[in-house]
Design an enzyme around this catalytic site. Sequence first.
Site, PDB file in Angstrom:
ATOM      1  N   ARG A  44       0.935  -0.995   0.320  1.00  0.00           N
ATOM      2  CA  ARG A  44       0.141   0.045  -0.129  1.00  0.00           C
ATOM      3  C   ARG A  44       0.475   1.352  -0.627  1.00  0.00           C
ATOM      4  O   ARG A  44       0.667   2.018  -0.711  1.00  0.00           O
ATOM      5  CB  ARG A  44      -0.687  -0.269   1.589  1.00  0.00           C
ATOM      6  N   TYR A  89      17.928  11.404  -1.039  1.00  0.00           N
ATOM      7  CA  TYR A  89      18.935  12.664  -1.170  1.00  0.00           C
ATOM      8  C   TYR A  89      19.356  12.622  -2.292  1.00  0.00           C
ATOM      9  O   TYR A  89      18.594  12.778  -2.968  1.00  0.00           O
ATOM     10  CB  TYR A  89      19.902  10.931  -1.150  1.00  0.00           C
ATOM     11  N   ARG A 143      27.174  25.505   1.985  1.00  0.00           N
ATOM     12  CA  ARG A 143      27.611  25.650  -0.022  1.00  0.00           C
ATOM     13  C   ARG A 143      26.536  24.072   0.308  1.00  0.00           C
ATOM     14  O   ARG A 143      27.025  22.779   0.274  1.00  0.00           O
ATOM     15  CB  ARG A 143      29.104  25.621  -0.592  1.00  0.00           C
ATOM     16  N   LYS A 161      21.719  12.591   4.352  1.00  0.00           N
ATOM     17  CA  LYS A 161      22.503  11.516   5.245  1.00  0.00           C
ATOM     18  C   LYS A 161      21.649  10.754   5.916  1.00  0.00           C
ATOM     19  O   LYS A 161      22.547   9.245   5.846  1.00  0.00           O
ATOM     20  CB  LYS A 161      23.712  12.389   5.082  1.00  0.00           C
ATOM     21  N   GLU A 232      28.918  18.603   6.479  1.00  0.00           N
ATOM     22  CA  GLU A 232      28.796  18.309   5.693  1.00  0.00           C
ATOM     23  C   GLU A 232      28.527  19.497   4.583  1.00  0.00           C
ATOM     24  O   GLU A 232      27.643  20.647   5.601  1.00  0.00           O
ATOM     25  CB  GLU A 232      26.961  17.964   5.682  1.00  0.00           C
ATOM     26  N   ASP A 233      28.726  19.844   3.894  1.00  0.00           N
ATOM     27  CA  ASP A 233      28.778  21.210   2.670  1.00  0.00           C
ATOM     28  C   ASP A 233      29.080  22.282   3.545  1.00  0.00           C
ATOM     29  O   ASP A 233      27.503  23.234   3.485  1.00  0.00           O
ATOM     30  CB  ASP A 233      27.263  20.816   2.230  1.00  0.00           C
ATOM     31  N   ASP A 255      32.406  14.828   5.131  1.00  0.00           N
ATOM     32  CA  ASP A 255      32.941  14.133   4.007  1.00  0.00           C
ATOM     33  C   ASP A 255      32.523  14.845   2.502  1.00  0.00           C
ATOM     34  O   ASP A 255      32.761  14.160   1.497  1.00  0.00           O
ATOM     35  CB  ASP A 255      31.024  13.872   3.584  1.00  0.00           C
ATOM     36  N   ASP A 256      32.154  16.359   2.335  1.00  0.00           N
ATOM     37  CA  ASP A 256      33.199  16.845   1.161  1.00  0.00           C
ATOM     38  C   ASP A 256      34.278  16.214   0.463  1.00  0.00           C
ATOM     39  O   ASP A 256      34.696  16.229  -0.674  1.00  0.00           O
ATOM     40  CB  ASP A 256      32.377  17.948   0.920  1.00  0.00           C
ATOM     41  N   ALA A 296      35.568  19.713  -2.957  1.00  0.00           N
ATOM     42  CA  ALA A 296      35.341  18.595  -3.622  1.00  0.00           C
ATOM     43  C   ALA A 296      36.885  18.027  -3.961  1.00  0.00           C
ATOM     44  O   ALA A 296      37.303  16.594  -3.903  1.00  0.00           O
ATOM     45  CB  ALA A 296      33.653  17.994  -3.959  1.00  0.00           C
ATOM     46  N   ASN A 402      26.338  17.672  -8.210  1.00  0.00           N
ATOM     47  CA  ASN A 402      25.247  16.808  -8.181  1.00  0.00           C
ATOM     48  C   ASN A 402      24.697  18.768  -7.557  1.00  0.00           C
ATOM     49  O   ASN A 402      24.532  19.887  -7.569  1.00  0.00           O
ATOM     50  CB  ASN A 402      24.865  16.691  -6.676  1.00  0.00           C
ATOM     51  N   ASN A 446      29.449   8.679  -5.773  1.00  0.00           N
ATOM     52  CA  ASN A 446      28.515   9.537  -4.492  1.00  0.00           C
ATOM     53  C   ASN A 446      29.393   9.261  -3.366  1.00  0.00           C
ATOM     54  O   ASN A 446      29.540   7.761  -2.770  1.00  0.00           O
ATOM     55  CB  ASN A 446      26.740   9.125  -5.098  1.00  0.00           C
TER      56      ASN A 446
HETATM   57  N1  LIG Z   1      29.896  12.987  -5.800  1.00  0.00           N
HETATM   58  C1  LIG Z   1      29.670  13.311  -4.345  1.00  0.00           C
HETATM   59  O1  LIG Z   1      29.577  12.484  -4.054  1.00  0.00           O
HETATM   60  C2  LIG Z   1      30.051  15.269  -4.602  1.00  0.00           C
HETATM   61  C3  LIG Z   1      29.879  15.364  -5.257  1.00  0.00           C
HETATM   62  N2  LIG Z   1      29.944  16.986  -4.819  1.00  0.00           N
HETATM   63  C4  LIG Z   1      29.820  18.373  -5.618  1.00  0.00           C
HETATM   64  O2  LIG Z   1      31.215  18.858  -5.976  1.00  0.00           O
HETATM   65  C5  LIG Z   1      30.270  20.381  -6.540  1.00  0.00           C
HETATM   66  C6  LIG Z   1      31.152  21.161  -5.549  1.00  0.00           C
HETATM   67  O3  LIG Z   1      31.538  21.034  -4.765  1.00  0.00           O
HETATM   68  P1  LIG Z   1      32.657  22.268  -3.578  1.00  0.00           P
HETATM   69  O4  LIG Z   1      33.747  21.768  -4.240  1.00  0.00           O
HETATM   70  O5  LIG Z   1      32.490  22.658  -2.624  1.00  0.00           O
HETATM   71  O6  LIG Z   1      31.713  23.327  -4.032  1.00  0.00           O
HETATM   72  P2  LIG Z   1      33.177  24.561  -4.870  1.00  0.00           P
HETATM   73  O7  LIG Z   1      31.636  26.194  -5.110  1.00  0.00           O
HETATM   74  O8  LIG Z   1      33.983  24.771  -3.397  1.00  0.00           O
HETATM   75  O9  LIG Z   1      33.881  24.651  -5.999  1.00  0.00           O
HETATM   76  C7  LIG Z   1      33.732  24.859  -7.776  1.00  0.00           C
HETATM   77  C8  LIG Z   1      34.533  25.099  -8.040  1.00  0.00           C
HETATM   78  O10 LIG Z   1      34.044  24.864  -9.284  1.00  0.00           O
HETATM   79  C9  LIG Z   1      34.939  25.854 -10.514  1.00  0.00           C
HETATM   80  N3  LIG Z   1      34.409  26.177 -10.944  1.00  0.00           N
HETATM   81  C10 LIG Z   1      33.130  27.211 -10.885  1.00  0.00           C
HETATM   82  N4  LIG Z   1      32.715  27.384 -12.302  1.00  0.00           N
HETATM   83  C11 LIG Z   1      33.716  26.984 -13.450  1.00  0.00           C
HETATM   84  C12 LIG Z   1      33.972  27.371 -14.655  1.00  0.00           C
HETATM   85  N5  LIG Z   1      33.131  28.001 -15.590  1.00  0.00           N
HETATM   86  N6  LIG Z   1      35.170  25.897 -15.166  1.00  0.00           N
HETATM   87  C13 LIG Z   1      35.559  25.816 -14.063  1.00  0.00           C
HETATM   88  N7  LIG Z   1      35.745  25.760 -12.877  1.00  0.00           N
HETATM   89  C14 LIG Z   1      34.587  25.877 -12.494  1.00  0.00           C
HETATM   90  C15 LIG Z   1      35.107  27.198  -9.166  1.00  0.00           C
HETATM   91  O11 LIG Z   1      36.211  27.748  -9.213  1.00  0.00           O
HETATM   92  C16 LIG Z   1      35.349  25.563  -7.916  1.00  0.00           C
HETATM   93  O12 LIG Z   1      36.665  25.420  -7.709  1.00  0.00           O
HETATM   94  C17 LIG Z   1      28.998  20.454  -5.568  1.00  0.00           C
HETATM   95  O13 LIG Z   1      28.118  20.407  -7.416  1.00  0.00           O
HETATM   96  C18 LIG Z   1      28.523  19.199  -5.180  1.00  0.00           C
HETATM   97  O14 LIG Z   1      27.523  18.832  -4.728  1.00  0.00           O
HETATM   98  C19 LIG Z   1      30.682  17.700  -3.347  1.00  0.00           C
HETATM   99  C20 LIG Z   1      30.869  16.421  -2.640  1.00  0.00           C
HETATM  100  C21 LIG Z   1      30.008  15.033  -2.957  1.00  0.00           C
HETATM  101  C1  LIG Z   2      27.342  14.549  -2.473  1.00  0.00           C
HETATM  102  C2  LIG Z   2      27.252  15.366  -1.493  1.00  0.00           C
HETATM  103  O1  LIG Z   2      27.802  15.758  -0.691  1.00  0.00           O
HETATM  104  C3  LIG Z   2      27.550  17.099  -2.765  1.00  0.00           C
HETATM  105  O2  LIG Z   2      27.226  16.988  -3.203  1.00  0.00           O
HETATM  106  O3  LIG Z   2      27.922  17.870  -1.580  1.00  0.00           O
HETATM  107 MG   LIG Z   3      28.223  17.489   0.663  1.00  0.00          MG
END
Ligand SMILES: NC(=O)C1=CN([C@@H]2O[C@H](COP(=O)(O)OP(=O)(O)OC[C@H]3O[C@@H](n4cnc5c(N)ncnc54)[C@H](O)[C@@H]3O)[C@@H](O)[C@H]2O)C=CC1
Ligand SMILES: CC(=O)C(=O)O
Ligand SMILES: [Mg+2]
Length: 544
Positions: A44, A89, A143, A161, A232-233, A255-256, A296, A402, A446
């Site tokens: 259900r 998620y 973030r 999470k 986180e974030d 985590d990131d 990341a 993401n 991820n």
């Molecule tokens: N797959 C996973 O498990 C995870 C994925 N992420 C994802 O990673 C992404 C980034 O996270 P953070 O590093 O914490 O963020 P952040 O904002 O600190 O890093 C983004 C980076 O991308 C660069 N950037 C922005 N515009 C750009 C462009 N046009 N060309 C080249 N580089 C560019 C920035 O200069 C910066 O270095 C987010 O989308 C987040 O969701 C984060 C953690 C885990």
């Molecule tokens: C998956 C994750 O931790 C992030 O995108 O920030």
């Molecule tokens: Mg995260």
Amino acid sequence: MTIVLTPVWSNGVQKLKVTSKPAAPRPARGLLPPAHDDSVHAIRCINQLRSKEQGIEKYIYLSQLKDADPNMFYKLCLSNMAEITPLIYTPTVGDACLQFSHIFRRPEGLYVSIKDKGNIGKVLRNWPRIDEARISVVTDGSRILGLGDLGVNGMPIAIGKLSLYVAGAGIRPESTVPICLDLGTDNEKFLEDPLYLGLRQRRVALSEMSEFMDEFMREMAAVFPKLLVQFEDFATDKAFAYLESFRHRYPLFNDDIQGTGAVVLSGFLNAAKLASEASGRPLAEHRILFLGAGSAGVGVGMQLMSFFKLQGLSTEEARERIWLVDSQGLIFDDRGPMAEHKKYFSRKDYSGPPMKNLTDIINYIKPTALLGLSTIKGAFNQEVVETMSALNPRPIIFPLSNPVRLSECEFHDAVEWSRGKVIFASGSPFPEEQFDGRTLYPGQGNNMYIFPGLGLGAILARASAVTDSMVEASSLGLSNALTADERADDLVYPRIERIREISTDIACSVIRAAQKAGVDRSTDLRGLSDAELAEFVRSKMWVP
Ligand SMILES: NC(=O)C1=CN([C@@H]2O[C@H](COP(=O)(O)OP(=O)(O)OC[C@H]3O[C@@H](n4cnc5c(N)ncnc54)[C@H](O)[C@@H]3O)[C@@H](O)[C@H]2O)C=CC1
Ligand SMILES: CC(=O)C(=O)O
Ligand SMILES: [Mg+2]
């Protein structure tokens, strides 16, 4: 009757007490409809879920089900992991965060705001289940995924999470503590939104935030002595700063930076083997290009150093095989001043004009792998994927940003543009694809594969700190978890339906690493054989 193993503490040493407890009582006669039956009710519930069209409606339904009947919620999660994970998620949790102040129905988790500075311990002590608390996911909303500063609307990410901790690693629901810190927000839209649930003020200065964080962590340790904290974030500068200032004082990880590093190392180990089999080039010769140099990107870069070290390269040689690109292009020393966290990977061997175009950068570096953590949707366009495919018989392309709508590339396009050769993993899920009569499966790179098992291992070991070796162990535990069937399908990550089995393997590896590092306080686990340890871990998993 259910057999219960309870850890008991004596002089800082953990022993196991075996007791039994009666099964949960059924509601008294008359309080349920006469033909009510749990297994039919599961049908259900899943039918009600599937009848909703929008992801956000499904999210709301599941959130209410979790409140009304947590057993049924987790039962559905465990029997439908692939269907429900994207709802509680990423990607749907991203929409839930954006709309949180509008879809809010009931409080869940703990809110600590800058107004509580000086009284944080008092606020924490209002949590109703202090003794049971074992794991907290703490965000400051600055973030959230790739969606930017969402302030107090970041709470659903902490909740999501922790739901995965319960579903994926059997942490007891009552042991989880979602926390959102409200230090203001710089999100104009939210500041003007009359329904916004957070403080209507801009983010406080870093110095004030750091004083707040010192008090917060001190009080967390005092109020919840058995708690592991997952940051986180947090926006990148804060993510690095607070990880560094607290990781040697309290059991915590980011985590990131670390979870993402571990999950990508794991997938990369498997992907690199597939790519090297096709190219005939040694594993040590892989060359990795990152688009994105935030928490990341740099976190993953640091962890991928281990990939090269495992192949026998020195630290310096490992570093030379990694290139980073940010919003201004290739990162190199002569480019000028840069944020502290980018310096380690900044190139010393390039001093030409700034290089911004991704295809030009690829042609210059000739990478075997292209990893996206940039939040730039579509950055891996047809030209980019074709250039990678011309350089490599099996290019490794991981668009890891993401949620889905910020992904650097969709699986369908990557398959088409690489003529089915791509080795692919993305941060958010994509459906499988047919190409040339074959079914191709995308990986999901991820951190959700890592944090449940890493957290469970750290909790069961009663680790006093989360060491680099424990994080690396979680990664190796995951990469070794692929079955023969999964390898035959060229998967780089195990199927998510096996998450509990995977979390058991990861937790065991993490406990062993904690023991080696001497940070385990459950020292009686040291004497267990590997089989006994796995059995112990399984026995500690909560089952709905
Ligand atoms: N797959 C996973 O498990 C995870 C994925 N992420 C994802 O990673 C992404 C980034 O996270 P953070 O590093 O914490 O963020 P952040 O904002 O600190 O890093 C983004 C980076 O991308 C660069 N950037 C922005 N515009 C750009 C462009 N046009 N060309 C080249 N580089 C560019 C920035 O200069 C910066 O270095 C987010 O989308 C987040 O969701 C984060 C953690 C885990
Ligand atoms: C998956 C994750 O931790 C992030 O995108 O920030
Ligand atoms: Mg995260």
